[in-house]
Design an enzyme around this catalytic site. Structure first.
Site, PDB file in Angstrom:
ATOM      1  N   CYS A 119       0.826  -1.205   0.000  1.00  0.00           N
ATOM      2  CA  CYS A 119       0.000   0.000   0.000  1.00  0.00           C
ATOM      3  C   CYS A 119       0.860   1.253   0.000  1.00  0.00           C
ATOM      4  O   CYS A 119       2.071   1.206   0.232  1.00  0.00           O
ATOM      5  CB  CYS A 119      -0.974   0.014   1.178  1.00  0.00           C
ATOM      6  SG  CYS A 119      -0.241   0.038   2.821  1.00  0.00           S
ATOM      7  N   CYS A 120       0.211   2.371  -0.322  1.00  0.00           N
ATOM      8  CA  CYS A 120       0.857   3.678  -0.353  1.00  0.00           C
ATOM      9  C   CYS A 120       1.967   3.682  -1.397  1.00  0.00           C
ATOM     10  O   CYS A 120       1.740   3.339  -2.553  1.00  0.00           O
ATOM     11  CB  CYS A 120       1.367   4.035   1.039  1.00  0.00           C
ATOM     12  SG  CYS A 120       1.756   5.785   1.264  1.00  0.00           S
ATOM     13  N   ILE A 121       3.213   4.010  -1.025  1.00  0.00           N
ATOM     14  CA  ILE A 121       4.322   4.080  -1.961  1.00  0.00           C
ATOM     15  C   ILE A 121       4.971   2.717  -2.211  1.00  0.00           C
ATOM     16  O   ILE A 121       5.724   2.536  -3.177  1.00  0.00           O
ATOM     17  CB  ILE A 121       5.385   5.090  -1.459  1.00  0.00           C
ATOM     18  CG1 ILE A 121       6.423   5.420  -2.531  1.00  0.00           C
ATOM     19  CG2 ILE A 121       6.077   4.552  -0.206  1.00  0.00           C
ATOM     20  CD1 ILE A 121       5.869   6.146  -3.715  1.00  0.00           C
ATOM     21  N   PRO A 167       4.067  -0.062  -3.559  1.00  0.00           N
ATOM     22  CA  PRO A 167       3.952  -0.729  -4.859  1.00  0.00           C
ATOM     23  C   PRO A 167       5.123  -0.483  -5.813  1.00  0.00           C
ATOM     24  O   PRO A 167       5.335  -1.272  -6.736  1.00  0.00           O
ATOM     25  CB  PRO A 167       2.647  -0.172  -5.425  1.00  0.00           C
ATOM     26  CG  PRO A 167       1.811   0.071  -4.203  1.00  0.00           C
ATOM     27  CD  PRO A 167       2.796   0.600  -3.200  1.00  0.00           C
TER      28      PRO A 167
END
Length: 254
Positions: free
Chosen positions: A162-164, A166
């Site tokens: 999640c968030c950055i 990936p």
């Protein structure tokens, strides 16, 4: 004073039940590894995201084991000022704050021992687990992070990010589909929208989603959600992470 603190720790820690906190009773739905990158949004794991992941995994009845690399942080940020300080900290030691002490070095994480792996976001994913925050599209990924992602991918065990975070998958799993939210800033609602272009440049494929949504790459068995990449109320981020955890658990078949 130090002696008193150590005595209190010896008396209190056994009562806290750290292992029980992160392990549900009864028949576990899945064995899930969670990889942390420190403690604090600007130089480590985003704490709200990690907590949300742990709560949703607990509700799913999962057995959770936490890991972090035993390396120095890129730097330490004073979160009250948003400025770098002169001190140095260790990623594993800082991550242990979130794990309440129940954590192992990332080098010990083996795919065959788990049904899935999940990476919370926070700048630690882009600073400590990779060099994305510094090098952008030409970044490198920490060797153990690359090994773990590729091991899970090879045996078709689900991966949640999640968030950055990936960007890690986009770098080491060719052609993977992920989301970090929307591809335009939309008046400041998506301040990190440029990351979507970086995903494509890294070799992945970006799929636009809202914060409460997830993208499931069924081919690579990777599940992603934007979390704090978008400016929305905290409960919406919590719900999106819940959807991510649910999709990961579903892919385990347990």
């Amino acid at each position: 004073m130090a002696a008193l603190g150590n005595r209190v720790a010896r008396l209190v820690l056994p009562l806290l039940g750290t292992r029980a906190l992160h392990t549900s009773q009864g028949n576990p739905a899945a064995k899930v590894a969670v990889v942390l990158s420190g403690c604090g949004v600007y130089d480590g794991t985003e704490i709200h995201e990690a907590s949300a992941i742990l709560v949703h995994l607990s509700r799913a009845g999962a057995v959770v084991t936490m890991f972090a690399p035993d390396i120095p942080q890129l730097h330490v940020i004073d979160h009250s000022k948003g400025e770098a300080s002169q001190e140095s900290r260790n990623v594993l030691a800082e991550s242990a704050r979130i794990a309440r002490g129940e954590i192992s070095a990332l080098s010990q994480l083996i795919a065959q021992d788990h049904d899935a792996v999940i990476f919370p976001g926070g700048f630690g994913a882009a600073k400590n687990l990779s060099s994305f925050a510094v090098d952008g599209e030409s970044c490198h990924v920490l060797a153990d992070v690359q090994r773990v992602l590729q091991e899970f991918s090879k045996v078709k065990k689900p991966i949640g990010l999640c968030c950055i975070a990936p960007v890690l998958a986009a770098k080491v799993i060719p052609g993977v589909e992920v989301t970090v939210g929307q591809e335009e800033e939309q008046g400041g609602k998506w301040p990190h929208a440029g990351t979507a272009k970086a995903i494509n440049a890294l070799g992945g494929k970006h799929c636009a989603k809202e914060v409460h949504e997830v993208h499931v790459d069924k081919t690579h068995r990777v599940v992603t959600t934007p979390a704090f990449m978008g400016h929305v109320p905290l409960h919406t981020i919590f719900d999106g992470i819940g959807a991510m955890v649910s999709a990961v658990i579903k892919l385990t078949g347990k």
